[in-house]
Design a protein around this motif. Structure first.
Motif, PDB file in Angstrom:
ATOM      1  N   MET A   1       0.839  -1.193   0.000  1.00  0.00           N
ATOM      2  CA  MET A   1       0.000   0.000   0.000  1.00  0.00           C
ATOM      3  C   MET A   1       0.873   1.242   0.000  1.00  0.00           C
ATOM      4  SD  MET A   1      -2.987   1.048   2.726  1.00  0.00           S
ATOM      5  CE  MET A   1      -3.967  -0.390   2.308  1.00  0.00           C
ATOM      6  N   LYS A   2       0.489   2.203  -0.820  1.00  0.00           N
ATOM      7  CA  LYS A   2       1.221   3.458  -0.883  1.00  0.00           C
ATOM      8  C   LYS A   2       0.322   4.602  -0.422  1.00  0.00           C
ATOM      9  CE  LYS A   2       4.195   2.032  -4.720  1.00  0.00           C
ATOM     10  NZ  LYS A   2       4.593   2.283  -6.124  1.00  0.00           N
ATOM     11  N   ILE A   3       0.913   5.545   0.278  1.00  0.00           N
ATOM     12  CA  ILE A   3       0.195   6.733   0.732  1.00  0.00           C
ATOM     13  C   ILE A   3       0.950   7.950   0.221  1.00  0.00           C
ATOM     14  CG2 ILE A   3      -0.652   8.051   2.708  1.00  0.00           C
ATOM     15  CD1 ILE A   3      -0.691   5.390   4.268  1.00  0.00           C
ATOM     16  N   GLU A   4       0.283   8.743  -0.581  1.00  0.00           N
ATOM     17  CA  GLU A   4       0.889   9.940  -1.145  1.00  0.00           C
ATOM     18  C   GLU A   4       0.247  11.159  -0.493  1.00  0.00           C
ATOM     19  OE1 GLU A   4       1.981  11.878  -5.511  1.00  0.00           O
ATOM     20  OE2 GLU A   4       0.664  10.129  -5.367  1.00  0.00           O
ATOM     21  N   LYS A   5       1.053  11.959   0.167  1.00  0.00           N
ATOM     22  CA  LYS A   5       0.546  13.113   0.913  1.00  0.00           C
ATOM     23  C   LYS A   5       0.585  14.350   0.008  1.00  0.00           C
ATOM     24  CE  LYS A   5       2.010  11.030   5.263  1.00  0.00           C
ATOM     25  NZ  LYS A   5       2.839  11.165   6.492  1.00  0.00           N
ATOM     26  N   ILE A   6      -0.513  14.577  -0.682  1.00  0.00           N
ATOM     27  CA  ILE A   6      -0.595  15.684  -1.629  1.00  0.00           C
ATOM     28  C   ILE A   6      -0.561  17.023  -0.903  1.00  0.00           C
ATOM     29  CG2 ILE A   6      -1.942  16.700  -3.510  1.00  0.00           C
ATOM     30  CD1 ILE A   6      -0.787  13.896  -4.049  1.00  0.00           C
ATOM     31  N   LYS A   7      -1.299  17.109   0.160  1.00  0.00           N
ATOM     32  CA  LYS A   7      -1.273  18.285   1.030  1.00  0.00           C
ATOM     33  C   LYS A   7      -1.082  17.774   2.453  1.00  0.00           C
ATOM     34  CE  LYS A   7      -4.084  22.195   2.628  1.00  0.00           C
ATOM     35  NZ  LYS A   7      -5.444  22.813   2.588  1.00  0.00           N
ATOM     36  N   ASN A   8      -0.039  18.239   3.104  1.00  0.00           N
ATOM     37  CA  ASN A   8       0.302  17.714   4.427  1.00  0.00           C
ATOM     38  C   ASN A   8       0.862  18.853   5.276  1.00  0.00           C
ATOM     39  OD1 ASN A   8       0.487  15.441   6.197  1.00  0.00           O
ATOM     40  ND2 ASN A   8       2.704  15.476   5.938  1.00  0.00           N
ATOM     41  N   GLN A   9      -0.069  19.682   5.778  1.00  0.00           N
ATOM     42  CA  GLN A   9       0.305  20.911   6.467  1.00  0.00           C
ATOM     43  C   GLN A   9      -0.190  20.954   7.914  1.00  0.00           C
ATOM     44  OE1 GLN A   9      -1.301  23.941   3.879  1.00  0.00           O
ATOM     45  NE2 GLN A   9       0.174  23.538   2.255  1.00  0.00           N
ATOM     46  N   SER A  10      -0.348  19.795   8.510  1.00  0.00           N
ATOM     47  CA  SER A  10      -0.850  19.708   9.891  1.00  0.00           C
ATOM     48  C   SER A  10      -2.182  20.428  10.058  1.00  0.00           C
ATOM     49  CB  SER A  10       0.182  20.275  10.871  1.00  0.00           C
ATOM     50  OG  SER A  10       1.394  19.545  10.803  1.00  0.00           O
ATOM     51  N   SER A  11      -3.033  20.288   9.050  1.00  0.00           N
ATOM     52  CA  SER A  11      -4.372  20.865   9.106  1.00  0.00           C
ATOM     53  C   SER A  11      -5.209  20.129  10.149  1.00  0.00           C
ATOM     54  CB  SER A  11      -5.049  20.771   7.737  1.00  0.00           C
ATOM     55  OG  SER A  11      -4.280  21.436   6.751  1.00  0.00           O
ATOM     56  N   PRO A  12      -6.307  20.727  10.598  1.00  0.00           N
ATOM     57  CA  PRO A  12      -7.132  20.042  11.609  1.00  0.00           C
ATOM     58  C   PRO A  12      -7.897  18.848  11.058  1.00  0.00           C
ATOM     59  CG  PRO A  12      -8.134  22.124  10.966  1.00  0.00           C
ATOM     60  CD  PRO A  12      -6.774  22.102  10.347  1.00  0.00           C
ATOM     61  N   ARG A  13      -8.075  18.816   9.720  1.00  0.00           N
ATOM     62  CA  ARG A  13      -8.840  17.739   9.109  1.00  0.00           C
ATOM     63  C   ARG A  13      -8.003  17.057   8.030  1.00  0.00           C
ATOM     64  NH1 ARG A  13     -13.831  20.419   6.586  1.00  0.00           N
ATOM     65  NH2 ARG A  13     -14.395  18.243   6.195  1.00  0.00           N
ATOM     66  N   LEU A  14      -8.429  15.854   7.665  1.00  0.00           N
ATOM     67  CA  LEU A  14      -7.770  15.100   6.612  1.00  0.00           C
ATOM     68  C   LEU A  14      -8.823  14.542   5.670  1.00  0.00           C
ATOM     69  CD1 LEU A  14      -5.298  13.617   5.305  1.00  0.00           C
ATOM     70  CD2 LEU A  14      -5.784  11.727   6.887  1.00  0.00           C
ATOM     71  N   LEU A  15      -8.583  14.675   4.379  1.00  0.00           N
ATOM     72  CA  LEU A  15      -9.361  13.968   3.370  1.00  0.00           C
ATOM     73  C   LEU A  15      -8.510  12.808   2.872  1.00  0.00           C
ATOM     74  CD1 LEU A  15     -11.723  13.573   1.459  1.00  0.00           C
ATOM     75  CD2 LEU A  15     -10.676  15.224  -0.091  1.00  0.00           C
ATOM     76  N   LEU A  16      -9.017  11.607   3.050  1.00  0.00           N
ATOM     77  CA  LEU A  16      -8.305  10.388   2.710  1.00  0.00           C
ATOM     78  C   LEU A  16      -9.030   9.734   1.537  1.00  0.00           C
ATOM     79  CD1 LEU A  16      -5.867   8.776   3.884  1.00  0.00           C
ATOM     80  CD2 LEU A  16      -7.510   7.499   5.274  1.00  0.00           C
ATOM     81  N   PHE A  17      -8.355   9.689   0.392  1.00  0.00           N
ATOM     82  CA  PHE A  17      -8.963   9.099  -0.795  1.00  0.00           C
ATOM     83  C   PHE A  17      -8.364   7.731  -1.060  1.00  0.00           C
ATOM     84  CE2 PHE A  17      -8.726   8.455  -5.490  1.00  0.00           C
ATOM     85  CZ  PHE A  17     -10.059   8.149  -5.665  1.00  0.00           C
ATOM     86  N   PHE A  18      -9.224   6.714  -1.212  1.00  0.00           N
ATOM     87  CA  PHE A  18      -8.796   5.362  -1.540  1.00  0.00           C
ATOM     88  C   PHE A  18      -9.040   5.121  -3.030  1.00  0.00           C
ATOM     89  CE2 PHE A  18      -9.190   5.167   2.992  1.00  0.00           C
ATOM     90  CZ  PHE A  18      -8.254   4.220   3.410  1.00  0.00           C
ATOM     91  N   ASP A  19      -7.965   5.014  -3.768  1.00  0.00           N
ATOM     92  CA  ASP A  19      -7.994   4.804  -5.210  1.00  0.00           C
ATOM     93  C   ASP A  19      -8.591   3.429  -5.521  1.00  0.00           C
ATOM     94  OD1 ASP A  19      -7.503   5.058  -7.907  1.00  0.00           O
ATOM     95  OD2 ASP A  19      -5.313   5.111  -7.724  1.00  0.00           O
TER      96      ASP A  19
END
Length: 219
Positions: A1-19
């Motif tokens: 499994m690969k995880i690519e962090k397109i935006k990773n700025q310690s934001s309060p929320r995360l959008l996690l997309f499963f291809d």
């Protein structure tokens, strides 16, 4: 499994997309999350390890497509996170099934006939028309050996795994032109789980119509 962090700025929320299976993750790099959300893409399901911690996020939204729906449910059932909106798109929690997913003979036939020509035919089916297929093919395909291993691994895990899950979906989107997961099977699956669903005029690959995830999350 690969995880690519397109935006990773310690934001309060995360959008996690499963291809989905075999789809180049580059297809989804330019889709915009909300301003206060980081954005990661999960792909390449030749194993089901999820090495990242999600505990720092106040909310985690999930959008999962195709076979990524099953993977998201598997990960979501074991990974500690504050799940918020979780949306399934053109997939189900039981993806190898004559009644609730892809009929098993079709799934097996896809595994047995994997080739460069076979993948081109598959891509045309998931895209529905020439223009959508052209945009899909704008990115190099993943290596055939890689996606062959991925599909065989997924088939083994899906058919050998437990059917129950503690993961909860907020909504499902069903493409009326889906030629991979029969729409009636998707409806049956989500009715069984009491998950609300909506139909959209789309083939299996349904991301040619939007570039903002919040359009799917908010509707």
């Amino acid at each position: 499994m690969k995880i690519e962090k397109i935006k990773n700025q310690s934001s309060p929320r995360l959008l996690l997309f499963f291809d989905g299976w075999a789809a180049p993750p580059e297809l989804f790099r330019n889709i915009d999350p909300e301003m206060d959300s980081d954005y990661w893409i999960v792909s390449d399901y030749r194993d089901l390890s999820f090495p990242e911690s999600l505990s720092s996020y106040a909310e985690v939204d999930v959008v999962a497509w195709s076979l990524g729906v099953w993977v998201a449910e598997r990960i979501g059932s074991t990974c500690h996170a504050r799940w918020n909106k979780c949306v399934a798109m053109n997939g189900t929690y039981c993806p190898v099934s004559d009644a609730l997913g892809i009929p098993e003979k079709i799934f097996q036939g896809t595994m047995e006939q994997l080739s460069d020509d076979g993948m081109r035919r598959f891509e045309r089916r998931i895209c529905g028309d020439r223009n959508t297929w052209a945009s899909y093919r704008a990115f190099p395909p993943r290596p055939l050996s890689e996606i062959t291993d991925e599909l065989r691994f997924l088939y083994h895990e899906i058919t050998a795994g437990e059917k129950g899950s503690s993961f909860s979906w907020s909504k499902a989107w069903i493409g009326t032109g889906d030629r991979i997961f029969p729409p009636e099977n998707q409806k049956r699956a989500w009715l069984e789980r009491n998950v609300p669903y909506a139909e959209i005029e789309s083939p299996h690959y349904c991301f040619h119509t939007t570039r903002q995830w919040n359009e799917w999350l908010e509707k």
